[in-house]
Scaffold this motif. Sequence first.
Motif, mmCIF file in Angstrom:
data_model
loop_
_atom_site.group_PDB
_atom_site.id
_atom_site.type_symbol
_atom_site.label_atom_id
_atom_site.label_comp_id
_atom_site.label_asym_id
_atom_site.label_seq_id
_atom_site.Cartn_x
_atom_site.Cartn_y
_atom_site.Cartn_z
ATOM 1 N N LEU A 1 12.941 18.398 44.419
ATOM 2 C CA LEU A 1 11.983 17.510 44.125
ATOM 3 C C LEU A 1 10.628 17.523 44.379
ATOM 4 N N VAL A 2 11.262 17.316 46.478
ATOM 5 C CA VAL A 2 9.495 17.017 46.351
ATOM 6 C C VAL A 2 8.619 18.314 46.879
ATOM 7 N N ASN A 3 9.566 19.478 46.742
ATOM 8 C CA ASN A 3 8.370 20.789 46.887
ATOM 9 C C ASN A 3 7.562 20.747 45.306
ATOM 10 N N ILE A 4 8.360 20.632 44.069
ATOM 11 C CA ILE A 4 8.083 20.890 42.683
ATOM 12 C C ILE A 4 6.734 19.738 42.775
ATOM 13 N N TRP A 5 6.888 18.405 43.046
ATOM 14 C CA TRP A 5 6.129 17.573 43.622
ATOM 15 C C TRP A 5 4.646 17.765 44.425
ATOM 16 N N LYS A 6 4.897 19.493 45.398
ATOM 17 C CA LYS A 6 3.528 19.944 46.350
ATOM 18 C C LYS A 6 3.082 19.958 45.987
ATOM 19 N N GLY A 7 4.002 21.555 44.738
ATOM 20 C CA GLY A 7 3.112 22.309 44.138
ATOM 21 C C GLY A 7 3.005 22.171 42.252
ATOM 22 N N PHE A 8 2.773 21.058 41.729
ATOM 23 C CA PHE A 8 3.049 20.296 40.427
ATOM 24 C C PHE A 8 1.787 20.174 40.585
ATOM 25 N N ASP A 9 0.682 19.989 41.462
ATOM 26 C CA ASP A 9 -1.451 20.051 41.117
ATOM 27 C C ASP A 9 -1.188 21.999 40.958
ATOM 28 N N ARG A 10 -0.713 22.620 41.614
ATOM 29 C CA ARG A 10 -1.431 24.056 41.816
ATOM 30 C C ARG A 10 -0.555 25.050 40.706
ATOM 31 N N PHE A 11 0.620 24.048 39.833
ATOM 32 C CA PHE A 11 0.769 25.403 39.260
ATOM 33 C C PHE A 11 0.116 25.540 37.709
ATOM 34 N N GLU A 12 -0.051 26.754 37.483
ATOM 35 C CA GLU A 12 -1.081 27.411 36.944
ATOM 36 C C GLU A 12 -0.830 27.179 35.345
ATOM 37 N N HIS A 13 0.086 27.112 34.578
ATOM 38 C CA HIS A 13 0.534 27.323 33.608
ATOM 39 C C HIS A 13 0.462 28.953 33.262
ATOM 40 N N ARG A 14 0.623 30.131 33.764
ATOM 41 C CA ARG A 14 0.669 31.284 33.677
ATOM 42 C C ARG A 14 1.953 32.215 33.292
ATOM 43 N N SER A 15 2.988 30.840 33.460
ATOM 44 C CA SER A 15 4.796 31.225 33.304
ATOM 45 C C SER A 15 4.943 29.588 32.403
ATOM 46 N N ASP A 16 5.783 29.883 31.756
ATOM 47 C CA ASP A 16 6.454 28.577 31.793
ATOM 48 C C ASP A 16 7.082 28.181 32.555
ATOM 49 N N ILE A 17 6.778 26.535 32.126
ATOM 50 C CA ILE A 17 7.169 25.810 33.211
ATOM 51 C C ILE A 17 8.957 25.433 33.863
ATOM 52 N N LYS A 18 9.900 26.100 32.866
ATOM 53 C CA LYS A 18 10.810 26.716 33.339
ATOM 54 C C LYS A 18 10.551 27.467 34.491
ATOM 55 N N THR A 19 10.409 28.707 34.205
ATOM 56 C CA THR A 19 10.378 29.664 35.381
ATOM 57 C C THR A 19 9.663 29.142 36.535
ATOM 58 N N TRP A 20 8.606 28.289 36.465
ATOM 59 C CA TRP A 20 8.152 27.802 37.736
ATOM 60 C C TRP A 20 8.941 27.598 38.331
ATOM 61 N N ILE A 21 9.608 26.691 37.668
ATOM 62 C CA ILE A 21 10.854 25.352 38.179
ATOM 63 C C ILE A 21 12.208 26.312 38.831
ATOM 64 N N TYR A 22 12.305 27.344 38.146
ATOM 65 C CA TYR A 22 13.512 28.043 38.736
ATOM 66 C C TYR A 22 13.164 28.346 40.248
ATOM 67 N N ARG A 23 12.646 29.027 39.710
ATOM 68 C CA ARG A 23 11.497 29.636 41.331
ATOM 69 C C ARG A 23 10.875 28.908 42.801
ATOM 70 N N VAL A 24 10.713 27.524 42.394
ATOM 71 C CA VAL A 24 10.883 26.441 43.233
ATOM 72 C C VAL A 24 12.373 25.691 43.978
ATOM 73 N N ALA A 25 13.003 25.564 42.667
ATOM 74 C CA ALA A 25 14.012 25.517 42.865
ATOM 75 C C ALA A 25 15.148 26.681 44.544
ATOM 76 N N LEU A 26 15.280 27.751 43.157
ATOM 77 C CA LEU A 26 15.287 29.198 43.966
ATOM 78 C C LEU A 26 14.892 28.675 46.068
ATOM 79 N N ASN A 27 13.616 29.059 45.916
ATOM 80 C CA ASN A 27 13.020 29.306 47.126
ATOM 81 C C ASN A 27 13.827 28.633 47.821
ATOM 82 N N THR A 28 14.205 26.557 47.454
ATOM 83 C CA THR A 28 13.834 25.931 48.173
ATOM 84 C C THR A 28 15.512 25.714 49.130
#
Length: 156
Positions: free
Chosen positions: A41-68
């Motif tokens: 959640l902390v990492n999603i919050w930190k990157g929330f403004d930078r999410f550019e909607h080039r992919s689905d939000i679920k894809t981005w969340i998976y990536r952040v969660a996996l990387n974390t």
Amino acid sequence: MTTKERQFAQTVSEHKDTIYTVCYMFSQDADEVNDLFQEVLVNIWKGFDRFEHRSDIKTWIYRVALNTCISIDRKKKKTPTVRLTMDINLFEDQDKDTRQVDMLHKRISKLQPFDRAIVLLWLENLSYEEIGQIIGITEKNVSVRLFRIKEQLKKM
């Protein structure tokens, strides 16, 4: 509450199951899963403004969660700890299905973090294309890696 905070809360509400699923694949300890969830959640919050909607939000969340989770898992393995516990669950479910799921989870947890992530996404019924987008590899590479991972799990 600001607009950003409302959007963040809505996004977390919609995708908390996804985040918990990823966290659960990296730990069986409920407290540790909750800690991982908070870090995600902390990492999603930190990157929330930078999410550019080039992919689905679920894809981005998976990536952040996996990387974390992968990052924390690597740090954890560098500094081994011994957990002491006195609690025993006398009501633990021991039917055949539960034991099989537990055995599969233990085998998956022995995989390398990258392979664990691929299996997790596959078990979530994502397409090879979606898995490739999240992980950052080709669809064909996903197919090959999954085949090898399945063989590895059979041998455990």
